[in-house]
Design an enzyme around this catalytic site. Structure first.
Site, short mmCIF file in Angstrom:
data_model
loop_
_atom_site.label_atom_id
_atom_site.label_comp_id
_atom_site.label_asym_id
_atom_site.label_seq_id
_atom_site.Cartn_x
_atom_site.Cartn_y
_atom_site.Cartn_z
N LYS A 83 12.39 -1.54 1.23
CA LYS A 83 12.07 -0.43 0.33
C LYS A 83 13.36 0.30 -0.04
O LYS A 83 14.11 0.74 0.84
CB LYS A 83 11.11 0.52 1.06
CG LYS A 83 10.15 1.27 0.19
CD LYS A 83 9.13 1.97 1.08
CE LYS A 83 8.19 2.82 0.31
NZ LYS A 83 7.38 3.66 1.21
C1 E4P Z 1 4.51 5.09 -0.20
O1 E4P Z 1 5.15 4.08 -0.06
C2 E4P Z 1 4.83 6.36 0.45
O2 E4P Z 1 5.11 6.10 1.80
C3 E4P Z 1 3.69 7.33 0.43
O3 E4P Z 1 2.63 6.87 -0.35
C4 E4P Z 1 4.09 8.75 0.17
O4 E4P Z 1 2.94 9.57 0.19
P1 E4P Z 1 3.01 11.16 0.26
O5 E4P Z 1 3.50 11.64 -1.07
O6 E4P Z 1 1.60 11.60 0.51
O7 E4P Z 1 3.96 11.50 1.36
#
Ligand code: E4P
Length: 216
Positions: A83
């Protein structure tokens, strides 16, 4: 639509994986920190719980650092998906790692132009953050619709991974807008099965079965 679980809690992942509904897992540094566990150790354990992609995020912000961390993460297990943040350095690292055969999830996407760049950089997944847009009163679903249209216009194969999903309605709207994948916390995924009329109907059926002495 594929379902990814957005957590680093291995008990939750194992529990949901047993339902057969889980197609992969996403994590981020905040979720890893919340788990209180060693990064590499927890990613390795998660990778053993699913055959699907497991997103593990770099913490470097420069090209060389991101590529180096990405290569380290990719060695943890075959189903690691690196990522990377949606920055120019991240996009350059995305091209390098993708060309090496490592799938990349480009994260922190908040605009259609950012998603276009990620597709051109060879990303396997683009992660538009719905909930965080809603937080600042911008309709996250419009973003999913725009990306779907742009990717379809040009035949980009990058999968749209609706992220920062906070509600059951976000899941439904993402599916309607044509997201390929959604990632949500375990509680949101479990909550999708809930409906008061299901509970009421089941209680009535069971009461009638008991009265009639029905046994299967
Ligand atoms: C996705 O890859 C992220 O880890 C996640 O969806 C972030 O979510 P949040 O905005 O609720 O922290």
């Amino acid at each position: 639509m594929k379902f990814f679980v957005d957590t680093a809690d291995t008990r939750d992942i194992a529990d949901l994986a047993a339902t057969g509904l889980v197609d992969g897992v996403t994590t981020n540094p905040s979720l890893i920190a919340k788990s209180g566990r060693d990064f590499a150790e927890v990613i390795k354990e998660i990778c053993a719980l699913t055959d699907g992609p497991v997103s593990a995020e770099v913490v470097a912000t420069d090209y060389e650092g991101m590529v180096s961390e990405g290569r380290t993460l990719a060695k943890i297990a075959e189903n690691v998906c690196v990522k990377l943040p949606l920055t120019m350095e991240g996009l350059r690292a995305c091209r390098t790692l993708s060309d090496e055969g490592t799938p990349v999830n480009v994260t922190l996407c908040f605009s259609a132009n950012q998603a276009l760049l990620a597709a051109k950089a060879g990303a396997a997944f683009i992660s538009p953050f719905i909930g965080r847009l809603d937080d600042i009163h911008i309709d996250g679903m419009e973003l999913i619709e725009e990306i779907r249209l742009i990717y379809d216009n040009y035949g980009f194969e990058t999968e749209i991974l609706a992220a920062s999903i906070r509600t059951a309605n976000h899941v439904k709207q993402s599916a309607l807008a044509g997201a390929d994948v959604m990632t949500a916390p375990p509680a949101v995924i479990r909550g999708l099965a809930n409906h008061p009329l299901t509970d009421k109907g089941l209680a009535a059926f069971l009461a009638d079965a008991e009265k009639a002495g029905i046994k299967v």
